[in-house]
Design a protein around this motif. Structure first.
Motif, mmCIF file in Angstrom:
data_model
loop_
_atom_site.group_PDB
_atom_site.id
_atom_site.type_symbol
_atom_site.label_atom_id
_atom_site.label_comp_id
_atom_site.label_asym_id
_atom_site.label_seq_id
_atom_site.Cartn_x
_atom_site.Cartn_y
_atom_site.Cartn_z
ATOM 1 N N ASP A 125 -29.151 -10.449 101.672
ATOM 2 C CA ASP A 125 -28.617 -9.497 100.701
ATOM 3 C C ASP A 125 -28.384 -8.107 101.291
ATOM 4 O O ASP A 125 -27.755 -7.261 100.647
ATOM 5 C CB ASP A 125 -29.573 -9.355 99.514
ATOM 6 C CG ASP A 125 -29.624 -10.598 98.647
ATOM 7 O OD1 ASP A 125 -28.787 -11.505 98.864
ATOM 8 O OD2 ASP A 125 -30.499 -10.664 97.759
ATOM 9 N N ILE A 126 -28.898 -7.850 102.490
ATOM 10 C CA ILE A 126 -28.779 -6.536 103.115
ATOM 11 C C ILE A 126 -27.728 -6.613 104.223
ATOM 12 O O ILE A 126 -27.895 -7.370 105.182
ATOM 13 C CB ILE A 126 -30.127 -6.078 103.695
ATOM 14 C CG1 ILE A 126 -31.190 -6.001 102.601
ATOM 15 C CG2 ILE A 126 -29.978 -4.727 104.400
ATOM 16 C CD1 ILE A 126 -32.574 -5.671 103.106
ATOM 17 N N PRO A 127 -26.637 -5.853 104.099
ATOM 18 C CA PRO A 127 -25.594 -5.906 105.135
ATOM 19 C C PRO A 127 -26.157 -5.531 106.503
ATOM 20 O O PRO A 127 -26.976 -4.611 106.623
ATOM 21 C CB PRO A 127 -24.562 -4.876 104.653
ATOM 22 C CG PRO A 127 -24.803 -4.743 103.179
ATOM 23 C CD PRO A 127 -26.278 -4.940 102.999
ATOM 24 N N ARG A 128 -25.713 -6.228 107.531
ATOM 25 C CA ARG A 128 -26.142 -5.906 108.889
ATOM 26 C C ARG A 128 -25.409 -4.670 109.391
ATOM 27 O O ARG A 128 -24.231 -4.460 109.096
ATOM 28 C CB ARG A 128 -25.870 -7.070 109.840
ATOM 29 C CG ARG A 128 -26.701 -8.294 109.542
ATOM 30 C CD ARG A 128 -26.380 -9.430 110.491
ATOM 31 N NE ARG A 128 -26.966 -9.223 111.813
ATOM 32 C CZ ARG A 128 -26.824 -10.095 112.815
ATOM 33 N NH1 ARG A 128 -26.101 -11.186 112.663
ATOM 34 N NH2 ARG A 128 -27.396 -9.863 113.986
#
Length: 228
Positions: A125-128
């Motif tokens: 859910d957390i963009p790289r």
């Protein structure tokens, strides 16, 4: 550890562990600092001739610490990736350099290679974000927040031992994949003494070990000499 002769002719480097992921490297009277972030000492970057930043997360990049170092030494320069350079380059025209995977450069007398492109996955859910690592003088590798395996031999690996994006089995497999001669812990600012002891045992004789690399832990302020 790390006191044998340097077969490649590179001068030994004195490494001082600072808080969390920050280290100071000194050679021939010049100082290079990597990742003086918000978990590091307020003065961690002061006195630096060159500063390297692996990525934009605040435990690695603290603008106030960088500004203090750049203002204290008008000759100091920063090498980092675009996301960090965009945040600070306007304040120091011509002194902030954008680099990426595959680049090589000289910083305050240190030879630096850039390896890697992306931060490790924290959660889907957390963009790289982007992340680069630095090999300094062909001797020591700081990967930032990634488990990058450089396409070159690594003598001394600075190991991100604890983070929201890793687990012990990955840390151990990473050391074995890099296959360094020695390992020093970094990225340990969230560990108490119990956690540090546990990781020390697991990476040492009391656990699976590193696959042959000599493992050590430095407290903030402790120093070791690195040489081939």
């Amino acid at each position: 550890m790390g006191t044998d002769a340097n077969a490649a002719g590179t001068a030994p480097i004195d490494l001082t562990k600072k808080g969390h992921a920050c280290v100071r490297l000194e050679k021939d009277g010049r100082t290079l600092v990597i990742d003086p972030g918000g978990f590091s000492e307020q003065e961690a970057a002061l006195g630096a001739d060159a500063l390297l930043v692996t990525h934009e997360h605040p435990d690695h990049f603290d603008e106030l610490r960088l500004r203090a170092a750049m203002e204290a030494n008008p000759e100091a320069q920063i090498w980092t990736l675009r996301s960090v350079a965009e945040k600070i380059s306007g304040a120091f025209p011509g002194r902030v350099h954008t680099v990426g995977n595959g680049d090589t450069f000289e910083a305050a007398g240190f030879r630096v290679e850039v390896h890697g492109e992306l931060h490790a996955v924290i959660h889907p859910d957390i963009p790289r974000i982007t992340n680069i690592g630095f090999v300094v003088d062909g001797l020591v590798f700081h990967p930032g927040d990634a488990l990058t395996v450089p396409e070159r031999p690594v003598h001394t690996l600075l190991l991100p031992v604890h983070a929201p994006w890793n687990k012990f089995s990955e840390v151990l497999d990473y050391v074995r994949a890099v296959d360094p001669e020695q390992v020093w812990d970094v990225h340990d600012g969230l560990l108490n003494d119990n956690g540090l002891g546990l990781f020390g045992r697991m990476l040492g004789e009391g656990g699976p070990g590193t696959g042959g690399a000599e493992h050590g832990h430095l407290k903030p302020g402790e120093r070791v000499r690195l040489a081939r």
